[in-house]
Design a protein around this motif. Structure first.
Motif, PDB file in Angstrom:
ATOM      1  N   ALA A 157       0.768  -1.226   0.003  1.00 16.96           N
ATOM      2  CA  ALA A 157      -0.054   0.117   0.137  1.00 16.96           C
ATOM      3  C   ALA A 157       0.827   1.205  -0.155  1.00 16.96           C
ATOM      4  CB  ALA A 157      -1.002   0.020   1.115  1.00 16.96           C
ATOM      5  N   ARG A 158       1.962   1.141   0.872  1.00 16.17           N
ATOM      6  CA  ARG A 158       2.980   2.416   0.679  1.00 16.17           C
ATOM      7  C   ARG A 158       3.454   2.622  -0.502  1.00 16.17           C
ATOM      8  NH1 ARG A 158       3.739   4.622   5.876  1.00 16.17           N
ATOM      9  NH2 ARG A 158       3.215   2.973   7.633  1.00 16.17           N
ATOM     10  N   MET A 159       4.025   1.640  -1.112  1.00 16.88           N
ATOM     11  CA  MET A 159       4.656   1.487  -2.518  1.00 16.88           C
ATOM     12  C   MET A 159       3.766   2.148  -3.445  1.00 16.88           C
ATOM     13  SD  MET A 159       7.614   1.204  -3.825  1.00 16.88           S
ATOM     14  CE  MET A 159       8.387   0.218  -2.588  1.00 16.88           C
ATOM     15  N   ARG A 165       9.339   7.567  -6.551  1.00 15.37           N
ATOM     16  CA  ARG A 165       9.724   6.630  -7.627  1.00 15.37           C
ATOM     17  C   ARG A 165       9.049   6.691  -8.924  1.00 15.37           C
ATOM     18  NH1 ARG A 165      12.002   1.563  -5.508  1.00 15.37           N
ATOM     19  NH2 ARG A 165      12.260   1.570  -3.287  1.00 15.37           N
ATOM     20  N   SER A 166       9.485   6.244 -10.009  1.00 13.51           N
ATOM     21  CA  SER A 166       8.967   6.349 -11.166  1.00 13.51           C
ATOM     22  C   SER A 166       7.687   5.471 -11.190  1.00 13.51           C
ATOM     23  CB  SER A 166      10.069   5.759 -12.396  1.00 13.51           C
ATOM     24  OG  SER A 166      10.386   4.473 -12.258  1.00 13.51           O
ATOM     25  N   GLU A 167       6.828   5.415 -12.166  1.00  9.22           N
ATOM     26  CA  GLU A 167       5.730   4.621 -12.475  1.00  9.22           C
ATOM     27  C   GLU A 167       5.958   3.323 -12.630  1.00  9.22           C
ATOM     28  OE1 GLU A 167       1.537   4.072 -15.130  1.00  9.22           O
ATOM     29  OE2 GLU A 167       2.833   5.896 -15.137  1.00  9.22           O
ATOM     30  N   SER A 169       8.922   1.789 -11.675  1.00  8.84           N
ATOM     31  CA  SER A 169       9.644   1.271 -10.236  1.00  8.84           C
ATOM     32  C   SER A 169       8.378   1.071  -9.534  1.00  8.84           C
ATOM     33  CB  SER A 169      10.587   2.291  -9.776  1.00  8.84           C
ATOM     34  OG  SER A 169      11.069   1.766  -8.467  1.00  8.84           O
ATOM     35  N   ARG A 170       7.315   1.841  -9.322  1.00  9.86           N
ATOM     36  CA  ARG A 170       6.300   1.412  -8.215  1.00  9.86           C
ATOM     37  C   ARG A 170       5.686   0.373  -8.626  1.00  9.86           C
ATOM     38  NH1 ARG A 170       5.027   7.133  -8.685  1.00  9.86           N
ATOM     39  NH2 ARG A 170       3.218   6.399  -9.983  1.00  9.86           N
ATOM     40  N   ASP A 171       5.323   0.245  -9.842  1.00  8.69           N
ATOM     41  CA  ASP A 171       4.440  -1.202 -10.426  1.00  8.69           C
ATOM     42  C   ASP A 171       5.488  -2.332 -10.364  1.00  8.69           C
ATOM     43  OD1 ASP A 171       2.561  -2.531 -11.870  1.00  8.69           O
ATOM     44  OD2 ASP A 171       3.910  -2.760 -13.476  1.00  8.69           O
ATOM     45  N   VAL A 172       6.586  -2.450 -10.465  1.00  8.33           N
ATOM     46  CA  VAL A 172       7.452  -3.445 -10.306  1.00  8.33           C
ATOM     47  C   VAL A 172       7.408  -3.969  -8.679  1.00  8.33           C
ATOM     48  CG1 VAL A 172       9.787  -4.595 -10.409  1.00  8.33           C
ATOM     49  CG2 VAL A 172       8.736  -3.284 -12.524  1.00  8.33           C
ATOM     50  N   GLN A 173       7.653  -2.902  -8.154  1.00  9.30           N
ATOM     51  CA  GLN A 173       7.820  -3.210  -6.410  1.00  9.30           C
ATOM     52  C   GLN A 173       6.559  -3.881  -5.965  1.00  9.30           C
ATOM     53  OE1 GLN A 173      10.837  -3.464  -4.871  1.00  9.30           O
ATOM     54  NE2 GLN A 173      11.584  -3.054  -6.715  1.00  9.30           N
ATOM     55  N   VAL A 174       5.528  -3.217  -6.338  1.00  9.36           N
ATOM     56  CA  VAL A 174       4.177  -3.642  -6.013  1.00  9.36           C
ATOM     57  C   VAL A 174       3.992  -4.931  -6.497  1.00  9.36           C
ATOM     58  CG1 VAL A 174       1.766  -3.453  -6.208  1.00  9.36           C
ATOM     59  CG2 VAL A 174       3.019  -1.541  -5.931  1.00  9.36           C
ATOM     60  N   ARG A 175       4.545  -5.469  -7.524  1.00 10.80           N
ATOM     61  CA  ARG A 175       4.304  -6.809  -8.087  1.00 10.80           C
ATOM     62  C   ARG A 175       5.068  -7.632  -7.341  1.00 10.80           C
ATOM     63  NH1 ARG A 175       5.229  -4.867 -14.029  1.00 10.80           N
ATOM     64  NH2 ARG A 175       5.936  -7.133 -14.100  1.00 10.80           N
ATOM     65  N   ILE A 176       6.432  -7.353  -6.903  1.00 10.41           N
ATOM     66  CA  ILE A 176       7.380  -8.148  -6.079  1.00 10.41           C
ATOM     67  C   ILE A 176       6.864  -8.468  -4.672  1.00 10.41           C
ATOM     68  CG2 ILE A 176       9.559  -7.834  -4.998  1.00 10.41           C
ATOM     69  CD1 ILE A 176      10.866  -6.526  -7.338  1.00 10.41           C
ATOM     70  N   GLY A 177       6.227  -7.272  -4.079  1.00  6.53           N
ATOM     71  CA  GLY A 177       5.394  -7.604  -2.812  1.00  6.53           C
ATOM     72  C   GLY A 177       4.293  -8.614  -3.001  1.00  6.53           C
ATOM     73  N   VAL A 268      15.598  -3.919 -14.392  1.00  9.40           N
ATOM     74  CA  VAL A 268      16.194  -3.014 -13.632  1.00  9.40           C
ATOM     75  C   VAL A 268      15.570  -2.544 -12.555  1.00  9.40           C
ATOM     76  CG1 VAL A 268      17.068  -0.747 -13.980  1.00  9.40           C
ATOM     77  CG2 VAL A 268      17.543  -2.180 -15.767  1.00  9.40           C
ATOM     78  N   ALA A 269      14.388  -2.305 -12.629  1.00 13.84           N
ATOM     79  CA  ALA A 269      13.642  -1.623 -11.277  1.00 13.84           C
ATOM     80  C   ALA A 269      13.307  -2.587 -10.517  1.00 13.84           C
ATOM     81  CB  ALA A 269      12.031  -1.098 -11.884  1.00 13.84           C
ATOM     82  N   ALA A 270      13.534  -4.034 -10.766  1.00 11.98           N
ATOM     83  CA  ALA A 270      13.549  -4.905  -9.856  1.00 11.98           C
ATOM     84  C   ALA A 270      14.849  -5.284  -9.056  1.00 11.98           C
ATOM     85  CB  ALA A 270      13.005  -6.420 -10.452  1.00 11.98           C
TER      86      ALA A 270
END
Length: 315
Positions: A157-159, A165-167, A169-177, A268-270
């Motif tokens: 939710a925070r991410m 972050r770039s769009e 980066s946010r999307d990738v980090q959300v998907r990783i979580g 790269v974002a991951a």
């Protein structure tokens, strides 16, 4: 007052369905996500209104409002329980200056109510920041901590609303979580030492393959998954010439947590060192072909020869 109309009931209901929305989003079920996200916002909005005054959730319409007024006061049973819907709850919170006008939030509620329909699942996917930001705003009004509401989904939710972050980066980090939670859901019943052993065995896989598609040569290899630490399958494509191939990794898929990264920018974002991965792929390819990467034309000839071979020498 009816317990189902209490602050606790609305808050717990919002929390439960908000978690379900996060799970839907993580599984790629974006239409279901939009539905559950809208319900979560409606219930939390009513919780905020009830915390101010229980009568704020009464629908103002003829005798119904009078019956509900006494019902909410605990002095009389209403013949029919009727409260405001999501749109009106949000409108009243805007009147109280808890929420600000937000076209994204209005669109999400329209989808939830069936007034509007998204053209595709990817459009509904984009409502995640709207859900996270709206919930955070209402929790701030309630004075409740974010992690008490979101639990294991707090980081996601925070991410989703991290504008630093770039769009991508946010999307990738959300998907990783989300992928980490999928992994936990699949394997949390296994003892820790078994899970670690499973990851070790996955990482020992030295899978390497070379294929020919209409788009050219493609190489499959392995890379540690940034979500669960298992061996993910990475795909490299030729970005050089047919005569002098130059392979670059462009995608990753993990069979353990189902994380998928579809572009080099996402890798790269991951946090994947794509240049190092490129070098490893080139080295493995060279070893695979005995010191020299064949041209695409040579490889295609090898494939055709294999397909045309009648294998008479095996008789």
């Amino acid at each position: 007052m009816d317990d189902s109309l209490s602050f606790e009931s609305f808050y717990k209901g919002a929390k439960k369905v908000a978690h379900r929305a996060m799970e839907d989003h993580g599984r790629g079920e974006y239409d279901e996500f939009a539905l559950h996200a809208g319900v979560a916002i409606e219930r939390l909005a009513k919780a905020v209104l009830v915390s101010r005054n229980p009568i704020y959730i009464i629908e103002v319409r003829g005798n119904v409002s009078t019956d509900m007024l006494f019902h909410m006061g605990g002095h009389r049973e209403a013949k029919k329980i009727r409260t405001i819907g999501a749109s009106e709850a949000i409108a009243r919170l805007r009147t109280l200056e808890v929420l600000a006008p937000d076209k994204g939030l209005d669109a999400l509620i329209d989808v939830r109510n069936g007034v509007a329909h998204t053209g595709s699942g990817d459009e509904a996917k984009a409502f995640l920041p709207t859900l996270a930001e709206t919930v955070e705003t209402m929790l701030n009004d309630l004075g409740g901590p974010l992690d008490a509401f979101w639990g294991r989904w707090t980081a996601t939710a925070r991410m989703a609303v991290d504008n630093r972050r770039s769009e991508v980066s946010r999307d990738v980090q959300v998907r990783i979580g989300q992928a980490r939670h999928r992994y936990d859901d699949r394997f949390s019943d296994l003892p820790d030492h078994v899970q670690e052993r499973l990851k070790i065995e996955q990482l020992r896989l030295k899978s390497f393959s070379v294929g020919q598609t209409r788009d050219g040569l493609q190489i499959g290899s392995s890379e540690r998954c940034p979500a669960c630490g298992s061996a993910g399958h990475v795909l490299s494509v030729n970005q050089g010439t047919p005569e002098n191939p130059d392979f670059a990794v462009v995608a990753l898929r993990c069979s353990m947590c189902h994380l998928q990264l579809a572009t080099r920018d996402e890798l790269v974002a991951a946090g994947i060192d794509v240049e190092s991965t490129d070098e490893q792929v080139a080295r493995k390819a060279t070893e695979f072909f005995g010191g020299l990467m064949p041209s695409e034309a040579t490889l295609q000839a090898m494939v055709e020869q294999y397909l045309n071979d009648d294998f008479d020498d095996l008789d």
